[in-house]
Design a protein around this motif. Structure first.
Motif, mmCIF file in Angstrom:
data_model
loop_
_atom_site.group_PDB
_atom_site.id
_atom_site.type_symbol
_atom_site.label_atom_id
_atom_site.label_comp_id
_atom_site.label_asym_id
_atom_site.label_seq_id
_atom_site.Cartn_x
_atom_site.Cartn_y
_atom_site.Cartn_z
ATOM 1 N N GLU A 145 -18.129 -3.896 8.802
ATOM 2 C CA GLU A 145 -18.553 -4.044 10.348
ATOM 3 C C GLU A 145 -17.594 -4.057 11.076
ATOM 4 O OE1 GLU A 145 -21.892 -7.334 10.914
ATOM 5 O OE2 GLU A 145 -20.814 -7.971 9.192
ATOM 6 N N PRO A 146 -17.500 -3.590 12.483
ATOM 7 C CA PRO A 146 -18.997 -2.901 13.028
ATOM 8 C C PRO A 146 -19.556 -1.597 12.452
ATOM 9 C CG PRO A 146 -16.965 -2.657 14.668
ATOM 10 C CD PRO A 146 -16.468 -3.546 13.196
ATOM 11 N N SER A 147 -18.612 -0.919 11.873
ATOM 12 C CA SER A 147 -18.986 0.174 11.007
ATOM 13 C C SER A 147 -18.250 0.320 9.870
ATOM 14 C CB SER A 147 -18.959 1.591 12.146
ATOM 15 O OG SER A 147 -17.529 1.602 12.492
ATOM 16 N N GLU A 148 -18.882 1.102 8.973
ATOM 17 C CA GLU A 148 -18.066 1.213 7.508
ATOM 18 C C GLU A 148 -17.331 2.359 7.859
ATOM 19 O OE1 GLU A 148 -20.253 1.721 3.975
ATOM 20 O OE2 GLU A 148 -21.620 0.267 4.588
ATOM 21 N N LYS A 149 -16.014 2.137 7.424
ATOM 22 C CA LYS A 149 -14.767 3.065 7.718
ATOM 23 C C LYS A 149 -13.537 2.585 6.685
ATOM 24 C CE LYS A 149 -14.013 3.828 11.911
ATOM 25 N NZ LYS A 149 -13.473 3.574 13.451
ATOM 26 N N SER A 150 -12.667 3.565 6.430
ATOM 27 C CA SER A 150 -11.642 3.334 5.589
ATOM 28 C C SER A 150 -10.660 3.864 6.394
ATOM 29 C CB SER A 150 -11.857 4.012 4.274
ATOM 30 O OG SER A 150 -12.541 3.585 3.508
ATOM 31 N N LEU A 151 -9.517 3.119 6.467
ATOM 32 C CA LEU A 151 -8.076 3.755 7.089
ATOM 33 C C LEU A 151 -6.871 3.187 6.553
ATOM 34 C CD1 LEU A 151 -7.464 1.493 10.339
ATOM 35 C CD2 LEU A 151 -9.801 1.394 9.069
ATOM 36 N N GLU A 152 -5.850 3.532 6.785
ATOM 37 C CA GLU A 152 -4.400 3.151 6.152
ATOM 38 C C GLU A 152 -3.710 2.780 7.393
ATOM 39 O OE1 GLU A 152 -2.523 6.321 4.016
ATOM 40 O OE2 GLU A 152 -4.022 6.078 2.220
ATOM 41 N N ILE A 153 -3.031 1.397 7.045
ATOM 42 C CA ILE A 153 -1.760 1.209 7.998
ATOM 43 C C ILE A 153 -0.679 1.190 7.227
ATOM 44 C CG2 ILE A 153 -3.363 -0.290 9.375
ATOM 45 C CD1 ILE A 153 -2.557 -2.665 7.582
ATOM 46 N N GLY A 154 0.559 1.092 7.817
ATOM 47 C CA GLY A 154 1.927 1.338 7.276
ATOM 48 C C GLY A 154 2.039 0.140 6.258
ATOM 49 N N LYS A 155 2.910 0.692 5.119
ATOM 50 C CA LYS A 155 3.372 -0.397 4.237
ATOM 51 C C LYS A 155 4.188 -1.610 4.610
ATOM 52 C CE LYS A 155 5.648 -0.464 -0.297
ATOM 53 N NZ LYS A 155 6.773 0.555 -1.396
ATOM 54 N N GLU A 156 4.816 -1.515 5.653
ATOM 55 C CA GLU A 156 5.562 -2.483 6.105
ATOM 56 C C GLU A 156 4.644 -3.567 7.004
ATOM 57 O OE1 GLU A 156 8.526 -2.935 4.937
ATOM 58 O OE2 GLU A 156 8.142 -1.119 3.780
ATOM 59 N N VAL A 157 3.584 -3.306 7.455
ATOM 60 C CA VAL A 157 2.510 -4.071 8.124
ATOM 61 C C VAL A 157 2.233 -5.457 7.392
ATOM 62 C CG1 VAL A 157 0.376 -4.292 9.631
ATOM 63 C CG2 VAL A 157 1.600 -2.153 9.656
ATOM 64 N N LEU A 158 2.485 -6.434 8.070
ATOM 65 C CA LEU A 158 2.416 -7.905 7.529
ATOM 66 C C LEU A 158 1.013 -8.271 7.643
ATOM 67 C CD1 LEU A 158 5.711 -9.345 8.409
ATOM 68 C CD2 LEU A 158 5.414 -8.029 6.440
ATOM 69 N N PHE A 159 0.371 -9.164 6.671
ATOM 70 C CA PHE A 159 -0.699 -9.945 6.615
ATOM 71 C C PHE A 159 -0.246 -11.374 7.490
ATOM 72 C CE2 PHE A 159 -2.631 -7.610 2.874
ATOM 73 C CZ PHE A 159 -2.916 -6.434 3.652
ATOM 74 N N PRO A 160 -1.052 -11.989 7.863
ATOM 75 C CA PRO A 160 -0.889 -13.299 8.609
ATOM 76 C C PRO A 160 -0.005 -14.160 7.755
ATOM 77 C CG PRO A 160 -3.141 -12.716 8.845
ATOM 78 C CD PRO A 160 -2.740 -11.626 7.848
ATOM 79 N N THR A 161 -0.288 -14.572 6.415
ATOM 80 C CA THR A 161 0.389 -15.466 5.834
ATOM 81 C C THR A 161 1.933 -14.869 5.656
ATOM 82 O OG1 THR A 161 -0.324 -14.756 3.571
ATOM 83 C CG2 THR A 161 -1.124 -16.558 4.755
ATOM 84 N N GLU A 162 2.094 -13.579 5.561
ATOM 85 C CA GLU A 162 3.524 -12.894 4.942
ATOM 86 C C GLU A 162 4.124 -13.022 6.362
ATOM 87 O OE1 GLU A 162 3.564 -8.977 2.760
ATOM 88 O OE2 GLU A 162 1.790 -9.030 4.100
ATOM 89 N N HIS A 163 3.636 -12.949 7.703
ATOM 90 C CA HIS A 163 4.173 -12.947 8.777
ATOM 91 C C HIS A 163 4.717 -14.445 9.099
ATOM 92 C CE1 HIS A 163 4.164 -13.101 13.513
ATOM 93 N NE2 HIS A 163 5.157 -12.501 13.013
ATOM 94 N N LEU A 164 3.944 -15.507 8.702
ATOM 95 C CA LEU A 164 4.541 -16.842 8.875
ATOM 96 C C LEU A 164 5.462 -17.165 7.849
ATOM 97 C CD1 LEU A 164 4.244 -19.572 10.305
ATOM 98 C CD2 LEU A 164 2.502 -20.189 8.833
ATOM 99 N N LEU A 165 5.227 -16.821 6.642
ATOM 100 C CA LEU A 165 6.289 -16.710 5.708
ATOM 101 C C LEU A 165 7.730 -16.308 6.316
ATOM 102 C CD1 LEU A 165 7.363 -17.399 2.849
ATOM 103 C CD2 LEU A 165 6.425 -15.063 2.274
ATOM 104 N N THR A 166 7.724 -15.013 6.765
ATOM 105 C CA THR A 166 8.765 -14.428 7.359
ATOM 106 C C THR A 166 9.400 -15.443 8.374
ATOM 107 O OG1 THR A 166 7.760 -12.175 7.157
ATOM 108 C CG2 THR A 166 9.651 -12.328 8.349
ATOM 109 N N ILE A 167 8.593 -16.089 9.456
ATOM 110 C CA ILE A 167 9.037 -17.041 10.168
ATOM 111 C C ILE A 167 9.738 -18.023 9.746
ATOM 112 C CG2 ILE A 167 8.237 -18.499 12.019
ATOM 113 C CD1 ILE A 167 6.046 -16.829 12.900
ATOM 114 N N MET A 168 9.314 -18.738 8.715
ATOM 115 C CA MET A 168 9.921 -19.855 8.076
ATOM 116 C C MET A 168 11.057 -19.522 7.455
ATOM 117 S SD MET A 168 6.734 -22.384 7.109
ATOM 118 C CE MET A 168 7.697 -23.751 7.224
#
Length: 288
Positions: A145-168
């Protein structure tokens, strides 16, 4: 019509904030970063209008944010988040936005599942649901949702917990500034934000002395003042410069709890004060 910030932007900010507040995942989190033990908890924040310029069109604002975190580094982490705000304009008009999100991040950020619903005056105006997965060459997103779709993002893009891990990790190493791109499922589930993070010097939370404030339970604990600025790469101005869509500032305690929230939109700010804090029993990983 009441002039308030674009509620989709507000929803994106709320979901991003949910991700930013999320605790750490992976082996490093199980051991603690710099000796920090991160705790499952439920925190409630009272939100109110801070500074406001006339151009914002906002005469008043109040709301409540509820953040519920559970799980462990072996099984992954779940976050349930709700952010309700009521805006008032100078003519007495009002509008209520209600953002509800749930997310689950697997250990080592192998995948990130997200679901969000945004209501305006009790009417559902947007729903986003999908799963992002780590891959060798890129990270993939499968939207339902809001529609079915597949896409790619960069390998270096962080998920939220990774981001906070990087902060700490950066805070422990004495790094005070870094940049990263993050994906948290905000808005339509396709947006990647560029971010810059400023980390202040480690400090000790003061003892409020006799107060019943929930943050009194965190007195004497180390924390870092953190500010994260979020940029939309598609919104460069004529000179090629980017201005932040918004900034999140907070105290990041050594156990993963966040306090003293401030959301800055440029022409107005929202202040968040912790109203209650419940600590859950910790479920340790096998062998701990």
């Amino acid at each position: 019509m009441l002039r308030v910030p674009n509620f989709m932007t507000l929803a994106g900010m709320g979901m991003t904030l949910a991700g930013t507040l999320a605790s750490l995942s992976g082996t490093a989190a199980a051991a603690g970063i710099g000796g920090h033990k991160l705790v499952p908890h439920r925190a409630v924040y009272d939100m109110k209008l801070g500074d406001s310029k006339d151009s914002s069109g906002i005469a008043g604002l109040n709301g409540r944010m509820v953040y519920d975190f559970s799980g462990n580094a072996c099984e992954g982490y779940s976050v349930n988040f709700r952010f309700v705000t009521q805006f008032q304009d100078a003519d007495g008009g009002s509008q209520i936005t209600d953002l509800q999100t749930t997310s689950f991040e697997e250990p080592s950020a192998a995948s990130y599942q997200f679901l969000s619903k945004t209501f305006v005056d009790q009417e559902l105006v947007e729903a986003t649901r999908g799963t992002a997965r780590a891959g060798d060459g890129a990270r993939t997103i499968e939207l339902k949702e809001p529609s079915e779709k597949s896409l790619e993002i960069g390998k270096e893009v962080l998920f939220p917990t990774e981001h906070l891990l990087t902060i700490m990790k950066a805070a422990d190493e004495g790094v005070h500034f870094f940049a990263a791109d993050i994906f948290d499922g905000a808005e339509t589930g396709e947006k990647v934000y560029a971010t810059t993070t400023v980390i202040g010097a480690r400090a000790v939370s003061p003892d409020p002395g006799g107060t019943k404030s929930p943050e009194a339970r965190l007195a004497g604990m180390n924390y870092w003042p953190v500010t994260v600025a979020y940029f939309d790469p598609s919104e460069e101005d004529a000179s090629g410069e980017l201005l932040p869509v918004y900034q999140l500032s907070f105290w990041l305690y050594q156990n993963g709890i966040s306090g003293r929230l401030k959301l800055d939109y440029g022409d107005f700010t929202i202040q968040g004060k912790m109203a209650s804090l419940e600590l859950y029993d910790e479920a340790n990983c096998p062998g701990e």
